[in-house]
Design an enzyme around this catalytic site. Structure first.
Site, PDB file in Angstrom:
ATOM      1  N   LYS A  89      -8.721   9.695   1.751  1.00  0.00           N
ATOM      2  CA  LYS A  89      -8.739  10.377   3.251  1.00  0.00           C
ATOM      3  C   LYS A  89      -8.423  11.600   3.028  1.00  0.00           C
ATOM      4  O   LYS A  89      -7.527  11.959   3.732  1.00  0.00           O
ATOM      5  CB  LYS A  89      -7.724   9.376   3.937  1.00  0.00           C
ATOM      6  CG  LYS A  89      -7.749   9.501   5.503  1.00  0.00           C
ATOM      7  CD  LYS A  89      -8.851   9.045   6.031  1.00  0.00           C
ATOM      8  CE  LYS A  89      -8.859   9.296   7.586  1.00  0.00           C
ATOM      9  NZ  LYS A  89     -10.124   8.756   8.248  1.00  0.00           N
ATOM     10  N   ASP A 147      -8.849  -6.772  -0.272  1.00  0.00           N
ATOM     11  CA  ASP A 147      -8.906  -8.218   0.661  1.00  0.00           C
ATOM     12  C   ASP A 147     -10.117  -8.016   1.317  1.00  0.00           C
ATOM     13  O   ASP A 147     -10.975  -9.198   1.580  1.00  0.00           O
ATOM     14  CB  ASP A 147      -7.616  -8.261   1.563  1.00  0.00           C
ATOM     15  CG  ASP A 147      -6.570  -8.837   1.047  1.00  0.00           C
ATOM     16  OD1 ASP A 147      -6.384  -8.606  -0.268  1.00  0.00           O
ATOM     17  OD2 ASP A 147      -5.819  -9.585   1.594  1.00  0.00           O
ATOM     18  N   ASP A 182     -12.290   4.987   5.624  1.00  0.00           N
ATOM     19  CA  ASP A 182     -12.684   4.154   6.868  1.00  0.00           C
ATOM     20  C   ASP A 182     -14.125   3.909   6.492  1.00  0.00           C
ATOM     21  O   ASP A 182     -14.488   2.747   6.869  1.00  0.00           O
ATOM     22  CB  ASP A 182     -12.335   5.030   8.035  1.00  0.00           C
ATOM     23  CG  ASP A 182     -12.631   6.607   7.921  1.00  0.00           C
ATOM     24  OD1 ASP A 182     -12.917   6.951   6.915  1.00  0.00           O
ATOM     25  OD2 ASP A 182     -12.096   7.079   8.791  1.00  0.00           O
ATOM     26  N   TYR A 240       3.935   2.834  -1.230  1.00  0.00           N
ATOM     27  CA  TYR A 240       4.565   1.487  -1.502  1.00  0.00           C
ATOM     28  C   TYR A 240       6.045   1.872  -2.233  1.00  0.00           C
ATOM     29  O   TYR A 240       6.769   1.072  -2.275  1.00  0.00           O
ATOM     30  CB  TYR A 240       3.748   0.450  -2.091  1.00  0.00           C
ATOM     31  CG  TYR A 240       2.719  -0.372  -1.417  1.00  0.00           C
ATOM     32  CD1 TYR A 240       2.533   0.282  -0.060  1.00  0.00           C
ATOM     33  CD2 TYR A 240       1.993  -1.350  -1.666  1.00  0.00           C
ATOM     34  CE1 TYR A 240       1.456  -0.199   0.928  1.00  0.00           C
ATOM     35  CE2 TYR A 240       0.769  -1.651  -0.710  1.00  0.00           C
ATOM     36  CZ  TYR A 240       0.780  -1.204   0.399  1.00  0.00           C
ATOM     37  OH  TYR A 240      -0.404  -1.986   1.068  1.00  0.00           O
ATOM     38  N   ASP A 249      -5.073  -2.135  -1.587  1.00  0.00           N
ATOM     39  CA  ASP A 249      -4.493  -3.386  -1.202  1.00  0.00           C
ATOM     40  C   ASP A 249      -5.433  -3.746   0.092  1.00  0.00           C
ATOM     41  O   ASP A 249      -5.952  -4.935  -0.056  1.00  0.00           O
ATOM     42  CB  ASP A 249      -3.154  -3.053  -0.701  1.00  0.00           C
ATOM     43  CG  ASP A 249      -2.404  -4.361  -0.241  1.00  0.00           C
ATOM     44  OD1 ASP A 249      -2.936  -5.464  -0.438  1.00  0.00           O
ATOM     45  OD2 ASP A 249      -1.435  -4.168   0.031  1.00  0.00           O
TER      46      ASP A 249
END
Ligand code: NAI
Ligand code: MG
Length: 372
Positions: free
Chosen positions: A194, A255, A227, A143, A251
């Site tokens: 990852k 959620d 994942d 970001y 992020d």
């Protein structure tokens, strides 16, 4: 504790932001008036309303108040910014606030609420007892990385690009925050990356592992690929205590983890920075949800994410853990007594509005206070 009252800046922002923050302010007023919490609240314009009246999303006096405050209670921004120049948008963005205040750790607690099982997407056997502290790196990664941009290729196609970049010190400081938090909880940390594909993931895992060996060998550390983590959070959320991960993964995962708490409207967050001279961290508290334009102005937004963000303020900025617990118990009591906004109502339950939910939590606080 502190002789000086906590200077709290209130920024309602856009959409349902001011609606939910108004309820959190009522709760903080109660702690000040009834429990003697040393806090001074001031409110400033931020967002579309500030743009319309003053030509800036983040007016200079609001920015000054940001720097003068000990803690910020923030709603959300977002909505119809079509007429606002990109430059004005960037200078007022919440990303800029987080970065300017050095709020590198974003704490997003997610817990199961037994009273809400009737409306829950996850069965009680799956989510019962889940209590997760997700720590998202907040000022680096995809970001913020440069170069970034959009360009037109020689053949006329458009191409857009962003940069994911992490330095060891950025990984270390957020991991240190997560290890220390784990020590105050169930002493387990799961680091999510990852590393099977991304160089940043390899460095992330190496850095967290080295810090663990150096300073936190007493904490049980595990690693998980992002994942798989997305699946595990909804398949078996009780396996987690503290999770630490990068900005974008945090992020998205937070959620998703919201399924454990039934609604996005239930989730609080704290964005925290380094400890200042007075021992308090730089801090901004906000519900995880956005400005929810689809329900703006209807008085039906769930204020619990905002109210639990105020509870995080009581714990981390006022450093009054018992007061933070009292507020969380009051939320639980209000839910146990049947208070439901529309987003958490099960079929057959009659929903109430934001103000009535604030009333229910204040009544529960009064009841708990008189019993204590
Ligand atoms: P959102 O979180 O605003 O809404 C997603 C869904 O959840 C909507 O259906 C909404 O009605 C519902 N919802 C959200 N908060 C709720 C509450 N308190 N009670 C009941 N229901 C609630 O996310 P969305 O729709 O993706 O984004 C809307 C705007 O918010 C965008 O402009 C976005 O940029 C902004 N946003 C701002 C954030 C911030 O200021 N930190 C964070 C996330 C989004
Ligand atoms: Mg988000």
């Amino acid at each position: 504790m502190a002789a000086q009252p906590l200077k709290c800046l209130v920024l309602g922002g856009d959409g349902v932001g001011p609606e939910v923050i108004a309820q959190a302010v009522r709760v903080l007023d109660w702690f000040r008036d009834v429990r003697g919490l040393p806090i001074a609240l001031t409110e400033h314009p931020y967002g579309l309303s500030a743009w319309q009246t003053q030509g800036h999303i983040l007016p200079a006096h609001t920015l000054q108040a940001v720097h003068d405050s000990d803690a910020i209670l923030f709603g959300a921004i977002g909505g119809n910014y079509d007429g606002v120049p990109m430059q004005v948008r960037r200078e007022g963005s919440v990303l800029r606030l987080r970065r300017e205040l050095g709020l590198f750790a974003n704490l997003r607690p997610v817990r199961h609420w037994p009273a809400l099982d009737g409306a829950a997407p996850l069965r009680r056997e799956v989510a019962g007892g889940a209590d997760i502290a997700l720590v998202r790196e907040n000022t680096g990664g995809l970001y913020f990385g440069t170069p970034r941009g959009t360009e037109t290729l020689p053949d006329g196609r458009k191409s857009a690009f962003n940069t994911q970049r992490y330095a060891t010190d950025e990984i270390e400081r957020v991991a240190r925050f997560a290890f220390e938090l784990a020590r105050t909880r169930r002493n387990r940390l799961c680091s999510v990356d990852k590393s099977n594909v991304l160089e940043t993931g390899v460095l992330w895992r190496e850095t967290v592992t080295a810090l663990h060996q150096r300073e936190f060998a007493d904490v049980a550390l595990t690693h998980m690929l992002v994942d798989n983590c997305a699946l595990q959070l909804v398949r078996a959320p009780t396996q987690f205590d503290v999770i630490v991960t990068d900005n974008m993964f945090g992020d998205i995962l937070s959620d998703g983890a919201g399924a454990v708490s039934v609604s996005l409207g239930m989730l609080p967050s704290a964005a925290l920075g380094a400890l200042r001279a007075d021992g308090r961290p730089a801090a901004l508290y906000e519900p995880v949800h956005g400005s929810a334009p689809d329900i703006e102005g209807q008085g039906i937004a769930n204020p619990i994410g905002a109210i639990l963000s105020a509870a995080l303020m009581l714990g981390h900025s006022a450093q009054l853990a018992a007061e933070a617990q009292l507020l969380e118990r009051a939320v639980e009591a209000a839910l146990d007594a049947g208070a439901r906004t529309a987003d958490i109502a099960a079929p057959g339950e009659t929903p109430i509005g934001s103000v009535a939910m604030g009333d229910a939590i204040l009544s529960a606080l009064a009841a708990l206070n008189s019993r204590a």
